[in-house]
Design an enzyme around this catalytic site. Structure first.
Site, short mmCIF file in Angstrom:
data_model
loop_
_atom_site.label_atom_id
_atom_site.label_comp_id
_atom_site.label_asym_id
_atom_site.label_seq_id
_atom_site.Cartn_x
_atom_site.Cartn_y
_atom_site.Cartn_z
CB SER A 173 -0.87 0.20 0.84
OG SER A 173 -1.99 -1.02 1.08
CG LEU B 197 0.45 1.27 6.21
CD1 LEU B 197 -2.04 2.34 6.69
CD2 LEU B 197 -0.36 0.66 5.18
CB CYS C 95 -3.93 -0.65 7.95
SG CYS C 95 -2.88 -0.59 8.60
CE LYS D 205 -6.08 -6.08 2.74
NZ LYS D 205 -4.85 -6.99 2.38
N GLY E 152 -2.04 -15.07 9.18
CA GLY E 152 -1.12 -16.38 9.50
C GLY E 152 -2.37 -17.82 10.09
C1 LIG Z 1 3.75 -7.26 7.34
C2 LIG Z 1 2.68 -7.57 6.94
C3 LIG Z 1 2.43 -6.46 5.54
C4 LIG Z 1 1.77 -5.64 5.61
N1 LIG Z 1 1.45 -4.63 4.54
C5 LIG Z 1 -0.20 -4.24 4.21
C6 LIG Z 1 -0.42 -3.83 3.36
O1 LIG Z 1 0.80 -2.70 3.25
N2 LIG Z 1 -1.79 -3.14 2.42
C7 LIG Z 1 -2.55 -4.13 2.84
O2 LIG Z 1 -3.73 -4.26 2.46
N3 LIG Z 1 -2.37 -5.35 3.13
C8 LIG Z 1 -1.23 -5.77 4.23
N4 LIG Z 1 -1.25 -6.80 5.21
C9 LIG Z 1 -2.27 -7.05 5.53
C10 LIG Z 1 -2.18 -8.78 4.53
O3 LIG Z 1 -2.36 -8.48 2.91
C11 LIG Z 1 -3.30 -9.16 4.39
O4 LIG Z 1 -4.35 -8.77 4.33
C12 LIG Z 1 -3.19 -10.51 5.88
O5 LIG Z 1 -1.77 -10.33 6.25
C13 LIG Z 1 -4.06 -11.80 6.01
O6 LIG Z 1 -3.28 -12.19 5.30
P1 LIG Z 1 -2.30 -13.42 5.51
O7 LIG Z 1 -2.58 -14.66 6.85
O8 LIG Z 1 -2.46 -14.63 4.17
O9 LIG Z 1 -0.94 -12.85 6.04
C14 LIG Z 1 -0.09 -6.66 6.01
C15 LIG Z 1 0.25 -8.47 6.99
C16 LIG Z 1 1.96 -8.51 6.47
C17 LIG Z 1 1.67 -9.57 8.07
#
Ligand SMILES: Cc1cc2nc3c(=O)[nH]c(=O)nc-3n(C[C@H](O)[C@H](O)[C@H](O)COP(=O)(O)O)c2cc1C
Length: 310
Positions: A49, A76, A135, A171, A223
């Site tokens: 983002s 962010l 976020c 989102k 996760g």
């Molecule tokens: C280290 C980290 C950074 C993230 N940064 C963003 C981001 O910049 N923008 C966003 O929309 N989601 C961000 N997320 C959320 C992920 O895109 C995702 O929606 C969330 O982690 C759930 O998926 P997962 O369980 O596969 O990680 C971030 C997640 C993690 C773990």
């Protein structure tokens, strides 16, 4: 039929090699990493983002693995929209050569600024713009995320829709009382797709020191701990809106991805699993998903989704 060809699917008119999508914020910070995700088997790739102005994010520590997955409060960190637009313009042709569409992601603190950052990013012509209204880690600066109510989520969607030419995914957050109502409001306001979900607010405390581990004290849980929550959100959203959903949260195996598709997702976002196991995770999850489909005698992603008995 070649086993991997079972994974091909359609999304908003794009023909994808796989339903697996690199989720925003994980490695979508450089062309090289995004191209590697595509080569490993991501069907679409989401950049981190970006906001209108550059952001430093929170001081360390900003992310930690715990027994249920990850917690992060990166805050962010990003180079700002102008620099991000150049990164997207450099990355896009390389992904196009691999048949992998590029998703840009935008973030802002006000509705006006959401429209401004989206306008700048739209000019880089990504295939889709994801609007991160959810976020949970910047509440100190920006207050309750816009994903918190149907009215505020729809207001951002409407403002962004008016200024962009690309399709929009909004989102959403998991920690709301009625996620389906919010999804319906953003679709009514012009969303072409929904990404569900962002991280779930949480906290990890170190009992020895008596302190929270993250500098921001609280952060977003992702996760495996997030998977049942994400499945429930996607299940409810899919019954409320006709647009495709990128189901995201806790997916790290082929059977996980199958569950997300059965819940009603069209595509499956993968974030923390990439953070923990690296870029080859797309190949691993894709191979496991194909093995599942062969075992279940399913020849396409549409057939898999139709197999759902809920
Ligand atoms: C280290 C980290 C950074 C993230 N940064 C963003 C981001 O910049 N923008 C966003 O929309 N989601 C961000 N997320 C959320 C992920 O895109 C995702 O929606 C969330 O982690 C759930 O998926 P997962 O369980 O596969 O990680 C971030 C997640 C993690 C773990």
């Amino acid at each position: 039929m070649l086993p991997q060809s079972r994974l091909t699917c359609d999304f908003l008119g794009f023909k994808l090699n796989s339903p697996l999508v690199l989720a925003s914020g994980i490695i979508g910070t450089s062309t090289g990493l995004m191209v590697r995700a595509a080569r490993s088997g991501a069907g679409m790739v989401t950049a981190k983002s970006c906001s209108l102005a550059p952001r430093a994010g929170h001081p360390n520590p900003v992310a930690l693995e715990w027994e249920g997955g990850l917690i992060n409060a990166i805050g962010l960190t990003n180079p700002g929209a102008e620099t991000e637009a150049r990164l997207l313009a450099e990355t896009h042709p390389q992904l196009q050569a691999l048949g992998v569409p590029l998703i840009a992601s935008v973030f802002a603190g006000t509705i006006t600024e959401f429209a401004e950052v989206a306008r700048v990013i739209d000019q880089a012509e990504p295939d889709l713009i994801e609007v991160n209204i959810s976020c949970p880690n910047v509440g100190d600066e920006f207050g309750t995320p816009f994903s918190g109510t149907a009215a505020s989520a729809a207001a951002v969607t409407e403002a962004v829709k008016q200024v962009v030419t690309r399709p929009l995914a909004i989102k959403l957050a998991p920690n709301v009382p009625d996620v389906a109502r919010i999804a319906a409001a953003v679709v009514e306001a012009g969303a072409d797709a929904i990404t569900a979900v962002n991280t779930m607010p949480g906290m990890v405390i170190d009992a020895e020191s008596g302190r929270p581990i993250l500098s921001n004290r609280v952060g977003g849980i992702s996760g495996p701990a997030l998977k049942p929550i994400a499945l429930r959100c996607v299940y409810e959203i899919a019954r409320a809106v006709p647009v495709p959903i990128i189901g995201t949260g806790g997916i790290s195996t082929g059977p996980d991805a199958a569950e997300m598709l059965m819940a009603g997702a069209s595509l499956v976002g993968v974030g923390s699993a990439v953070y923990q196991r690296g870029v080859p995770v797309f190949d691993q999850i894709g191979t496991e998903l194909v093995a599942f489909m062969v075992r279940q005698q399913l020849s396409s992603i549409d057939e898999l989704r139709a197999r759902c008995r809920m």
